[in-house]
Design a protein around this motif. Structure first.
Motif, PDB file in Angstrom:
ATOM      1  N   ASP A  37       3.723   4.134   8.126  1.00  0.00           N
ATOM      2  CA  ASP A  37       3.338   3.543   6.842  1.00  0.00           C
ATOM      3  C   ASP A  37       1.869   3.739   6.499  1.00  0.00           C
ATOM      4  O   ASP A  37       1.414   3.317   5.434  1.00  0.00           O
ATOM      5  CB  ASP A  37       3.672   2.052   6.819  1.00  0.00           C
ATOM      6  CG  ASP A  37       3.017   1.271   7.966  1.00  0.00           C
ATOM      7  OD1 ASP A  37       2.165   1.846   8.674  1.00  0.00           O
ATOM      8  OD2 ASP A  37       3.368   0.094   8.155  1.00  0.00           O
ATOM      9  N   GLY A  38       1.091   4.369   7.391  1.00  0.00           N
ATOM     10  CA  GLY A  38      -0.315   4.607   7.117  1.00  0.00           C
ATOM     11  C   GLY A  38      -1.203   3.391   7.286  1.00  0.00           C
ATOM     12  O   GLY A  38      -2.363   3.408   6.858  1.00  0.00           O
ATOM     13  N   HIS A  39      -0.699   2.342   7.915  1.00  0.00           N
ATOM     14  CA  HIS A  39      -1.505   1.131   8.076  1.00  0.00           C
ATOM     15  C   HIS A  39      -2.724   1.403   8.955  1.00  0.00           C
ATOM     16  O   HIS A  39      -2.699   2.257   9.846  1.00  0.00           O
ATOM     17  CB  HIS A  39      -0.658   0.018   8.686  1.00  0.00           C
ATOM     18  CG  HIS A  39      -1.423  -1.242   8.927  1.00  0.00           C
ATOM     19  ND1 HIS A  39      -2.164  -1.858   7.949  1.00  0.00           N
ATOM     20  CD2 HIS A  39      -1.579  -1.999  10.051  1.00  0.00           C
ATOM     21  CE1 HIS A  39      -2.735  -2.943   8.447  1.00  0.00           C
ATOM     22  NE2 HIS A  39      -2.399  -3.045   9.719  1.00  0.00           N
ATOM     23  N   SER A  72      -4.596  -1.153   3.068  1.00  0.00           N
ATOM     24  CA  SER A  72      -4.289  -2.300   3.921  1.00  0.00           C
ATOM     25  C   SER A  72      -5.030  -2.100   5.236  1.00  0.00           C
ATOM     26  O   SER A  72      -4.865  -1.088   5.909  1.00  0.00           O
ATOM     27  CB  SER A  72      -2.782  -2.395   4.165  1.00  0.00           C
ATOM     28  OG  SER A  72      -2.294  -1.238   4.811  1.00  0.00           O
ATOM     29  N   CYS A  73      -5.853  -3.054   5.587  1.00  0.00           N
ATOM     30  CA  CYS A  73      -6.735  -2.881   6.745  1.00  0.00           C
ATOM     31  C   CYS A  73      -6.898  -4.224   7.436  1.00  0.00           C
ATOM     32  O   CYS A  73      -7.221  -5.221   6.780  1.00  0.00           O
ATOM     33  CB  CYS A  73      -8.089  -2.354   6.274  1.00  0.00           C
ATOM     34  SG  CYS A  73      -9.247  -1.977   7.599  1.00  0.00           S
ATOM     35  N   ASN A 117       0.831  -1.202   0.000  1.00  0.00           N
ATOM     36  CA  ASN A 117       0.000   0.000   0.000  1.00  0.00           C
ATOM     37  C   ASN A 117       0.868   1.256   0.000  1.00  0.00           C
ATOM     38  O   ASN A 117       0.606   2.217  -0.735  1.00  0.00           O
ATOM     39  CB  ASN A 117      -0.918  -0.006   1.218  1.00  0.00           C
ATOM     40  CG  ASN A 117      -1.898   1.143   1.214  1.00  0.00           C
ATOM     41  OD1 ASN A 117      -2.848   1.168   0.450  1.00  0.00           O
ATOM     42  ND2 ASN A 117      -1.659   2.130   2.076  1.00  0.00           N
ATOM     43  N   PHE A 118       1.928   1.252   0.817  1.00  0.00           N
ATOM     44  CA  PHE A 118       2.848   2.390   0.846  1.00  0.00           C
ATOM     45  C   PHE A 118       3.505   2.575  -0.522  1.00  0.00           C
ATOM     46  O   PHE A 118       3.555   3.688  -1.062  1.00  0.00           O
ATOM     47  CB  PHE A 118       3.906   2.171   1.926  1.00  0.00           C
ATOM     48  CG  PHE A 118       4.931   3.267   2.018  1.00  0.00           C
ATOM     49  CD1 PHE A 118       4.712   4.370   2.820  1.00  0.00           C
ATOM     50  CD2 PHE A 118       6.121   3.191   1.304  1.00  0.00           C
ATOM     51  CE1 PHE A 118       5.659   5.391   2.909  1.00  0.00           C
ATOM     52  CE2 PHE A 118       7.069   4.203   1.380  1.00  0.00           C
ATOM     53  CZ  PHE A 118       6.840   5.300   2.188  1.00  0.00           C
ATOM     54  N   ALA A 119       4.007   1.482  -1.090  1.00  0.00           N
ATOM     55  CA  ALA A 119       4.677   1.576  -2.387  1.00  0.00           C
ATOM     56  C   ALA A 119       3.714   2.045  -3.474  1.00  0.00           C
ATOM     57  O   ALA A 119       4.080   2.854  -4.342  1.00  0.00           O
ATOM     58  CB  ALA A 119       5.286   0.230  -2.759  1.00  0.00           C
ATOM     59  N   ASP A 120       2.486   1.564  -3.436  1.00  0.00           N
ATOM     60  CA  ASP A 120       1.501   1.997  -4.434  1.00  0.00           C
ATOM     61  C   ASP A 120       1.250   3.498  -4.343  1.00  0.00           C
ATOM     62  O   ASP A 120       1.088   4.181  -5.365  1.00  0.00           O
ATOM     63  CB  ASP A 120       0.186   1.240  -4.245  1.00  0.00           C
ATOM     64  CG  ASP A 120       0.273  -0.216  -4.686  1.00  0.00           C
ATOM     65  OD1 ASP A 120       1.226  -0.564  -5.420  1.00  0.00           O
ATOM     66  OD2 ASP A 120      -0.606  -1.005  -4.284  1.00  0.00           O
ATOM     67  N   GLU A 121       1.206   4.011  -3.119  1.00  0.00           N
ATOM     68  CA  GLU A 121       1.006   5.455  -2.948  1.00  0.00           C
ATOM     69  C   GLU A 121       2.200   6.234  -3.508  1.00  0.00           C
ATOM     70  O   GLU A 121       2.037   7.290  -4.127  1.00  0.00           O
ATOM     71  CB  GLU A 121       0.806   5.785  -1.467  1.00  0.00           C
ATOM     72  CG  GLU A 121      -0.510   5.305  -0.887  1.00  0.00           C
ATOM     73  CD  GLU A 121      -1.684   6.193  -1.268  1.00  0.00           C
ATOM     74  OE1 GLU A 121      -1.467   7.236  -1.923  1.00  0.00           O
ATOM     75  OE2 GLU A 121      -2.820   5.834  -0.926  1.00  0.00           O
TER      76      GLU A 121
END
Length: 613
Positions: free
Chosen positions: A287-289, A222-223, A163-167
């Motif tokens: 990471d924004g998780h 990612s949740c 998710n981080f890489a996609d952002e």
């Protein structure tokens, strides 16, 4: 010092990292800001967010630290959270990247913290190190760096790293241009042709999350599901939330933004304790998780006001209002914005500051509890950027003659004087930093005293503490103009005129149309309330009537306040573990929610006349 642009160019060349990758990773971490060498809420320094967990000065979770009852229901005994038993180990590896960057670059830790060019070098060195560890080529093609970017997140699960890489690659696709806090414009041209090689992600050998059917999150995030318990406790008690049937039983009207004042792992310990409080989601900083704990249909105990809790969804963001960090990561902002947008669309919550609240905007239920209400997420939460990310930008929608204004300072250039960021030296000045808040004065001059909040400071004056919002207005809030004088504007605020410097050359408030409430003719003043409960006649015999007790403020004739929403009185009786005894009481008493001070409050519709917009 080299310019920021030159520093990125040189670091990319020195360590063989594509410049677009380096720029996009930095944007995802800090939006290219240096923040004066001060740490983020996740102990990250500089534009590359190099982390040093040893600098974290954690306090107790904000629901524990203080006297606020997070449940906020005076129909039952107050919930007094205790310090949870600590079950988790030391700091995660994601909070130790500064030390590794020092090894790779030969720079001192102190220089990596304070010097932007050295910090950018450190980030480039880490990316190159991660690329080598994966056995990936030192390629000039940004697409080949997906695995290294994913590892830079510090995530410990595959979906979170992805998710981080996609952002990051979304930033590469779209490009970005921004004036940083050092006054340097940095530009990343859009590269829509770059399609990352996601196969490198598997080389990280990260475990996958089990995405439970229960989670209510956008599919792009990612949740994970880490449930808060619903458990019966001794002596007729239970915790740590209430079962409900929203939005069928009650509409969801608010989304409340909190910060944790604690690290992510310890926050999870707290929400999993049946004797403690709860909230719906927790967001991790580096990471924004995202983790969900309480279903949105159910009522969590978080806002300190039972009326708001019953109609709200609560989001806790890993971070600190001031002590421990002064800025929030872009990764967490982006996840939060996507989540709030998803929830707002699903439940019909308008994307404005009357419905998207900070914990510090939630009113007290009763006069004696005003001083106990919390102040997070505080003045360093960038509301304008947050609304931009949600696709609902805060913009002027009136002209110079409009009777109402919206507070909208330039976050990066607005740097009010605050004290109290250092717990050991509470009278010391805070580091200069961008802010979403402005100070309000009793007269149109900088040296005039701050306006007084008689609820928060019954016997003393408002202070410049970063934790004291008694004399502050914050981005997105709308107020009625009381007077204009040269470069100063006065608004009605807590029953008085509150002045702020608002020059045409650099305004901190803009014209914005809104409905206005004024006391009905013939009334000297009208009461204001911290909750919109039904009239006594609406309660059935098996539900105790909740009294309508006004707060200690005066809404006098001649004053006006903006109206954010209109609603009828409701009360959710949920005082037992047995849900068959729960009741929603809905009356006919109509209320208007007004922006009375820093916090919202309520007035009865028969007491006021509403005009405008």
């Amino acid at each position: 010092m080299a310019t920021m642009t030159k520093a990125f160019e040189q670091a990319a060349r020195r360590y063989g990292v594509p410049e677009s990758v380096l720029l996009a990773v930095s944007y995802m971490e800090s939006r290219w800001d240096c923040n004066g060498g001060e740490p983020s809420t996740a102990a990250g320094f500089g534009p590359m967010h190099l982390t040093d967990g040893a600098t974290l000065r954690t306090s107790r979770h904000h629901h524990i630290d203080g006297d606020e009852d997070p449940r906020g229901d005076d129909s039952r005994p107050a919930l007094r959270p205790a310090e949870p038993v600590e079950r988790r180990g030391g700091l995660p590896a994601s909070l130790h990247t500064l030390e590794r960057a020092a090894e790779l670059t030969g720079e001192s830790v102190e220089r990596l913290r304070k010097d932007p060019a050295a910090n950018i070098d450190g980030g480039a060195a880490l990316l190159a190190d991660y690329q080598r560890a994966l056995g990936a080529p030192a390629s000039a093609d940004p697409a080949d760096w997906y695995g290294a970017v994913a590892r830079y997140s510090g995530a410990t699960a595959e979906e979170v790293a992805a998710n981080f890489a996609d952002e990051v690659y979304e930033v590469i696709h779209e490009g970005a241009t921004r004036m940083t806090d050092t006054g340097t414009e940095v530009r990343l041209p859009p590269s829509p042709e770059v399609y990352p090689s996601r196969a490198w992600l598997a080389r990280l050998n990260l475990p996958r999350l089990a995405r439970a059917d229960a989670v209510e999150c956008p599919g792009s995030l990612s949740c994970e599901w880490i449930p808060a318990p619903y458990s019966q406790l001794p002596n007729g008690k239970y915790g740590n939330h209430d079962i409900a049937d929203r939005p069928t039983s009650q509409t969801i009207q608010y989304i409340v933004i909190h910060d944790t004042e604690e690290l992510y792992a310890k926050t999870l310990d707290l929400v999993q304790d049946p004797a403690e409080m709860s909230w719906h989601y927790t967001l991790r900083s580096h990471d924004g998780h995202l983790a969900q704990h309480v279903l949105t249909k159910d009522v969590a105990w978080h806002a300190g006001n039972w009326y708001v809790n019953a109609k709200a969804i609560g989001l806790e963001h890993e971070g600190f209002l001031a002590a421990g960090g002064t800025w929030y990561t872009e990764a967490m902002y982006r996840t939060s914005a996507k989540l709030v947008r998803y929830l707002a669309d699903r439940f019909g919550v308008p994307l404005d500051r009357a419905h998207i609240l900070g914990h510090d905007n939630v009113p007290s239920l009763l006069p004696e509890k005003v001083q106990k209400m919390h102040e997070d997420p505080g003045p360093y939460w960038d509301w304008a950027h947050f609304f931009d990310l949600m696709g609902a930008p805060l913009r002027p929608d009136g002209d110079s003659g409009t009777a109402t204004v919206m507070i909208l300072p330039d976050y990066d250039r607005t740097r009010p004087h605050y004290i109290g960021c250092d717990n050991d030296h509470p009278a010391a000045d805070c580091p200069a930093h961008g802010s979403a808040s402005i100070w309000l004065h009793t007269e149109p001059r900088e040296e005039a005293p701050l306006v007084k909040d008689i609820g928060k400071h019954p016997t003393d004056q408002s202070t410049f503490s970063v934790y004291d919002h008694a004399a502050r207005a914050v981005t997105g809030q709308r107020y009625v103009v009381a007077e204009r004088r040269d470069d100063w504007t006065a608004i009605w605020y807590l029953g008085q005129k509150a002045w702020f410097h608002n020059p045409e050359s650099g305004p901190v408030a803009v014209p914005s149309r809104a409905r206005m409430a004024t006391p009905r003719p013939g009334l000297d003043s009208v009461p204001v309330y911290g909750r919109a409960y039904p009239e006594a006649a609406a309660y059935p015999p098996d539900v105790e009537v909740q009294p309508l007790i006004p707060l200690q403020y005066t809404f006098a004739a001649g004053q006006s306040y903006t109206v954010g929403l209109t609603t009828v009185g409701e009360f959710y009786k949920a005082t037992t573990f047995d849900t068959t005894q729960h009741r929603v009481v809905r009356g006919t008493q109509e209320y208007h929610q007004i922006q009375f001070g820093h916090r919202i409050m309520f007035v009865r519709s028969e007491d006021v006349v509403v005009t405008g917009a």
